[in-house]
Design a protein around this motif. Structure first.
Motif, short mmCIF file in Angstrom:
data_model
loop_
_atom_site.label_atom_id
_atom_site.label_comp_id
_atom_site.label_asym_id
_atom_site.label_seq_id
_atom_site.Cartn_x
_atom_site.Cartn_y
_atom_site.Cartn_z
N SER A 109 0.95 -1.09 0.04
CA SER A 109 0.00 0.14 0.01
C SER A 109 0.94 1.28 0.06
O SER A 109 2.03 1.23 0.30
CB SER A 109 -0.84 0.10 1.10
OG SER A 109 -0.05 0.19 2.45
N LYS A 110 0.29 2.49 -0.38
CA LYS A 110 1.13 3.63 -0.31
C LYS A 110 1.75 4.06 1.14
O LYS A 110 2.54 4.36 1.19
CB LYS A 110 0.14 4.74 -0.95
CG LYS A 110 0.96 6.23 -0.84
CD LYS A 110 -0.09 7.45 -1.64
CE LYS A 110 0.89 8.58 -1.79
NZ LYS A 110 -0.16 9.55 -2.05
N GLU A 111 0.79 3.72 2.02
CA GLU A 111 1.12 4.01 3.42
C GLU A 111 2.23 3.16 3.80
O GLU A 111 3.25 3.90 4.41
CB GLU A 111 0.14 3.67 4.25
CG GLU A 111 0.33 3.71 5.89
CD GLU A 111 -0.36 3.28 6.89
OE1 GLU A 111 -0.23 3.12 7.95
OE2 GLU A 111 -1.75 2.87 6.47
N ILE A 112 2.55 2.09 3.40
CA ILE A 112 3.79 1.17 3.77
C ILE A 112 4.70 1.35 3.07
O ILE A 112 6.00 1.59 3.48
CB ILE A 112 3.16 -0.42 3.66
CG1 ILE A 112 2.09 -0.94 4.50
CG2 ILE A 112 4.48 -1.14 3.75
CD1 ILE A 112 1.74 -2.33 4.38
N ARG A 113 4.44 1.81 1.66
CA ARG A 113 5.64 2.05 0.90
C ARG A 113 6.56 3.44 1.27
O ARG A 113 7.86 3.48 1.71
CB ARG A 113 5.38 2.37 -0.67
CG ARG A 113 5.35 1.21 -1.56
CD ARG A 113 5.39 1.64 -2.94
NE ARG A 113 4.44 2.76 -3.28
CZ ARG A 113 3.03 2.55 -3.61
NH1 ARG A 113 2.47 1.41 -3.59
NH2 ARG A 113 2.31 3.69 -3.84
N LEU A 114 5.44 4.35 1.75
CA LEU A 114 6.06 5.74 2.25
C LEU A 114 7.00 5.37 3.67
O LEU A 114 7.86 6.11 3.83
CB LEU A 114 4.95 6.81 2.58
CG LEU A 114 4.34 7.21 1.15
CD1 LEU A 114 3.37 8.28 1.42
CD2 LEU A 114 5.38 8.10 0.40
N SER A 147 7.49 -2.83 15.42
CA SER A 147 5.86 -3.08 16.19
C SER A 147 4.68 -2.75 15.05
O SER A 147 3.77 -3.39 15.18
CB SER A 147 5.92 -2.05 17.45
OG SER A 147 6.66 -2.33 18.27
N ARG A 148 4.92 -2.05 14.15
CA ARG A 148 3.85 -1.38 13.41
C ARG A 148 3.49 -2.70 12.14
O ARG A 148 2.63 -2.92 11.96
CB ARG A 148 4.30 -0.13 12.53
CG ARG A 148 3.75 1.07 13.16
CD ARG A 148 3.79 2.36 12.26
NE ARG A 148 5.10 2.46 11.58
CZ ARG A 148 5.91 3.48 12.10
NH1 ARG A 148 5.93 3.73 13.20
NH2 ARG A 148 7.02 3.64 11.13
N ARG A 149 4.84 -3.24 11.55
CA ARG A 149 4.78 -4.07 10.52
C ARG A 149 4.47 -5.68 10.82
O ARG A 149 4.15 -6.34 9.97
CB ARG A 149 5.95 -3.80 9.56
CG ARG A 149 5.96 -2.32 9.06
CD ARG A 149 4.83 -2.20 8.42
NE ARG A 149 4.41 -0.51 8.26
CZ ARG A 149 3.43 -0.01 8.11
NH1 ARG A 149 2.28 -0.74 8.13
NH2 ARG A 149 3.36 1.35 8.18
#
Length: 646
Positions: free
Chosen positions: A476-481, A525-527
């Motif tokens: 997703s764009k969020e993860i890419r950024l 923690s996020r991923r």
């Protein structure tokens, strides 16, 4: 000719700087293309220090003009030489360790980026206070000096201080250097004999002008006496025959130098103090004492009735270590002089920034390039005092918290402009948050899980354009950024830390490194790569590899940069990651520079107790100032509670 014969007759010793001593913590350089670009920037393109001015009334000399630094000049850093005047064995305090650690970081950093570096620390062993302390202890002064100097050497060893010479002012080559310096001053007509009178402080080992003396009342005893405005130490009126240095002849040159080199002293506020003192309190300097009053010191050449002033003696140690006076014309820089950084405490500002440059200017010797003046340490926001009993012994601190934990606390908490507060409870907070819960936790999260293998992750992360394009299409764009921001952070990490070190800001440099650690823990923690590796989707496995590789690279890069700050723990971290010892240079502190690591050289451990930073034992039987036990006791006795800094 008379001077040349006298110098020759003394048979001046040659002392070679141990600049080629091997360093076990720094490895042989290896450079990828990207790493080489970074390395060249800091080895070749670093801005040169501003050139000292040339006053119109004097010819161009090494003391007032700065030619380009020769490529074979080692970086030279010093601490003050510490005074050994205790009656019993001296106990170095946390301020001594702070000076040592600051200088050690500068030396190690220069070695890390590929430069030869030379570091001198040591002890100041002459003077009235040593003479009096030895008499009270019923010992010979040299015996007292030997015993007390060993305590500072012990501190340096325990704190992993990577010095090249431990200078003692009783060393024979130093005595000869001081005698030679005196001869040069006399040959230039800058020493005269006079009957000197003035206010003298034994505690400060110096005379004070009338404007710097006031009537002072001791708050505890009510005793009234004349004292120094600056230190509050008692002064007494002294009339005696001695020798003086024509320092006032250099007043205009000093002020001109300060004006044209505003960054010579850091912080800038200290430069203002120095300039103000020279403008308003400057006078010729008494540079000897009658032997009847001071016998423990270096005698004035050709006049054994006089002893050379201890501060003239002490300051010359910096050029003694650099090979003075045995400098071959055109090659004096090979011993390191001029010093790149003098690290000092604020209480000896005037001696290093007024007397020392004046003495060097008088003999046309280049001035040091920088004087870094740090502030003092307080304990629970109260001034440390031996009489009060609240002085922090760094040996105890290191035994309790560990060497690198103590180094970290001093570097991250220490003050340059303002005094820094030492509090054990605050140290525990820092330890748990940044060392144990930050760096140690991140290393364990990467290297201990059975669900993945760091070496396999590094192998699968070899550059592959097609795979990277495919991976981007799944994210997703969020993860890419999010991951792109981490990549950019790692790409700029070495440059960011290096820029702080160029500005002599190790406190900000180490904070930058630990911000990387914090960010990587947050990304993990996020991923949640531990969940992704359980998925049946190849894209999730690829995502886990990408996240874990970024964490591994962040730890590898951080470990390389931390070698200057936390040498033992950085080595353990890199061993745990399996980073080869010849791939731990500054040039390797960029992403994908090393793709051969991942097989641990040491056991990563299995729990908190055997982690990089194991839990600290807080419930100690002994009380210590600022501890929770100490505050609880204060509450029970209805005394004001001492607040620790958050």
């Amino acid at each position: 000719m008379e001077f040349a014969r006298a110098a020759s007759a003394r048979g001046l010793l040659r002392w070679q700087s141990p600049l080629t001593r091997p360093r076990s913590w720094v490895c042989h350089p290896y450079r990828s293309h990207v790493a080489a670009v970074m390395s060249r920037r800091f080895l070749s393109e670093a801005p040169s220090p501003p050139a000292p001015p040339v006053t119109p009334a004097t010819p161009t000399t090494p003391a007032t003009s700065a030619p380009p630094t020769p490529a074979d000049k080692p970086f030279y850093v010093t601490t003050p030489i510490f005074y050994v005047n205790a009656v019993r064995l001296v106990e170095p305090h946390i301020g001594h360790m702070y000076s040592m650690v600051l200088a050690d970081v500068f030396k190690r950093w220069q070695t890390l980026i590929g430069k030869k570096a030379f570091f001198v620390t040591g002890t100041d062993e002459h003077g009235m206070k040593v003479q009096q302390a030895a008499a009270l202890a019923d010992k010979e002064p040299k015996q007292l000096c030997d015993e007390n100097a060993e305590k500072f050497e012990e501190l340096a060893r325990m704190a992993r201080i990577d010095y090249d010479r431990f200078m003692r002012t009783t060393d024979r080559d130093h005595v000869q250097a001081v005698e030679h310096f005196w001869f040069l001053l006399r040959e230039k007509g800058l020493i005269y004999e006079t009957k000197h009178e003035g206010w003298y402080s034994v505690g400060d080992e110096c005379f004070y002008p009338e404007s710097q003396v006031v009537k002072h009342q001791e708050p505890f005893t009510g005793a009234v006496y004349m004292a120094s405005v600056e230190t509050k130490n008692k002064v007494e009126w002294v009339e005696e025959k001695n020798y003086c240095f024509r320092m006032t002849e250099l007043k205009d040159r000093l002020l001109d130098f300060y004006e044209k080199n505003p960054g010579w002293i850091e912080p800038a506020s200290r430069m203002n103090e120095v300039a103000e003192w020279v403008k308003n309190h400057f006078e010729d300097l008494s540079i000897s004492r009658p032997v009847q009053r001071l016998s423990w010191g270096i005698r004035v050449p050709d006049d054994p009735s006089q002893t050379i002033y201890v501060w003239v003696d002490a300051l010359i140690n910096y050029i003694t270590a650099a090979g003075f006076p045995d400098w071959t014309p055109g090659e004096s820089h090979k011993g390191g002089w001029p010093a790149d950084v003098h690290v000092i405490g604020k209480d000896i500002l005037r001696f290093h920034c007024v007397y020392w440059p004046a003495l060097l200017m008088a003999l046309d010797i280049p001035l040091p390039k920088k004087v870094l003046v740090h502030s003092h340490w307080t304990l629970n926001n109260k001034k440390m005092s031996k009489s009060v009993g609240n002085v922090v012994n760094p040996l105890y601190a290191m035994n309790r918290w560990g060497v690198d934990a103590t180094r970290y606390y001093l570097l991250a908490q220490g003050g340059i402009v303002d005094d820094a507060n030492y509090a054990n409870d605050h140290l525990v907070i820092k330890y748990k948050k940044y060392l144990q819960g930050g760096l140690g936790n991140l290393l364990g999260r990467l290297t201990r899980p059975k669900a993945w293998n760091v070496r396999d992750i590094v192998t699968r992360s070899a550059p592959n354009h097609d795979a990277d394009v495919m991976m981007d299409s799944f994210m997703s764009k969020e993860i890419r950024l999010d991951l792109h921001a981490v990549e950019q952070m790692l790409e700029g990490a070495a440059l960011t830390v290096a820029s702080r070190m160029e500005k002599h800001e190790p406190k900000e440099a180490i904070r930058k490194i630990f911000r990387i650690i914090t960010t990587l823990n947050e990304v993990l923690s996020r991923r949640e790569p531990w969940a992704l590796v359980k998925s049946e989707k190849p894209a999730d496995h690829a995502m886990a590899d990408k996240v874990l590789f970024l964490v591994a690279e962040g730890l590898r890069i951080s470990g390389i940069l931390l070698q200057s700050f936390l040498p033992d723990k950085a080595a353990q971290l890199l061993d745990t990651l399996g980073v080869a010892r010849d791939k731990r240079t500054f040039a390797h502190a960029v992403p994908r520079c090393d793709m051969d690591y991942g097989v641990p050289m040491v056991d990563p451990g299995s729990g908190r107790a055997d982690g990089l930073f194991p839990p600290v034992v807080e419930d100690m039987d002994v009380e210590f100032p600022g501890s929770s036990k100490s505050r609880q006791k204060a509450k029970k006795s209805k005394r004001p509670e001492v607040q620790s800094e958050e």
